[in-house]
Enzyme design. Structure first.
Site: not given
Length: 273
Positions: A25, A27, A41, A85
């Site tokens: 995952e 960001d 993030h 994300d």
């Protein structure tokens, strides 16, 4: 799918895959004009992690392409799924479609190499706000306009805001999405969260009438939480410690029930027991 959480620097791709992740995952932050800008993030983030690692988004995509292109010296055959994300909270609602268009162009050029032997991983676009559903249409329309509708076979969707399942279903209807849907549920590892909504999502997935194809739970760092998530029937767990999840999957109670997904396992097809 063991999903390595917050993989925002290129060197972390190898780090997490080598610990047992077959998915990561990442960001994605946006500038004021809805251009994907950094893999970043920021503070606050999960306990025990540095929140500040980052790359320019396009550079990260190139590094990711190397890691997911067979024949490349950096190729990691186990890495098969990437969740972006999308930090769209910085955008106005009316910029969502534009963000989707720009994201599609970036991925097409820097990850898919304009459709010419680019990276092979499946991609999930994870959107935190149901109101930003136009991002999906902006993305899909752009790939079609650019002459690469076939790449949509590699793309799935997630609304990550822990909204009511019925509300998420309505957002997908507005976005024109049927299929390729992952449903996330979770909270930072600094806090506790029960599994009631995960169980609702799994029930929707298994009903044959719901919108969900796969369910993942985040952030899972402890063995007990891992067991609870596996017992609830999730398809993926997002974690800071892929090796912990891999260990639990090898326990007697699980090793004949669950296995690590491979490239041949479609992330869009609901697993029938």
């Amino acid at each position: 799918w063991i999903m390595g959480y917050m993989v925002n620097a290129i060197y972390q791709i190898d780090e997490f895959v080598n610990l047992g992740a077959n998915s990561i995952e990442t960001d994605v932050s946006f500038d004021d004009n809805a251009n994907p800008e950094y893999t970043y993030h920021g503070i606050p983030c999960d306990c025990g992690r540095s929140c500040l690692k980052w790359e320019n988004y396009n550079d990260f995509l190139k590094g990711l392409r190397s890691a997911t292109t067979p024949g490349n010296s950096k190729y990691q055959s186990k890495l098969i799924l990437v969740v972006f994300d999308l930090k769209t909270g910085s955008l106005y609602d009316n910029q969502a479609s534009e963000a989707g268009k720009k994201l599609a162009k970036n991925l097409l050029k820097h990850y898919w190499n304009n459709g010419n032997n680019g990276g092979r991983a499946y991609i999930v676009l994870s959107i935190p706000d149901l109101n930003h559903y136009p991002l999906i249409k902006g993305f899909t329309d752009t790939l079609k306009q650019e002459g690469h509708p076939e790449l949509l076979e590699k793309v799935g969707y997630d609304f990550s805001g822990n909204d009511a399942i019925g509300d998420v279903a309505k957002a997908y209807k507005k976005a024109g999405v049927s299929g390729h849907v992952w449903q996330s549920d979770g909270i930072t590892n600094c806090l506790l969260r029960g599994l009631s909504r995960v169980k609702d999502a799994v029930a929707n997935r298994d009903s044959g009438k719901g919108y969900i194809n796969k369910v993942y739970y985040w952030t899972v760092d402890k063995r007990a939480t891992t067991r609870d998530a596996l017992d609830a029937g999730v398809d993926g767990v997002m974690t800071n410690y892929p090796d912990v999840i891999a260990d639990v999957m090898n326990e007697a109670a699980y090793k004949n029930k669950v296995r690590l997904a491979t490239y041949e396992d479609s992330p869009w097809v609901t697993f029938k027991k």
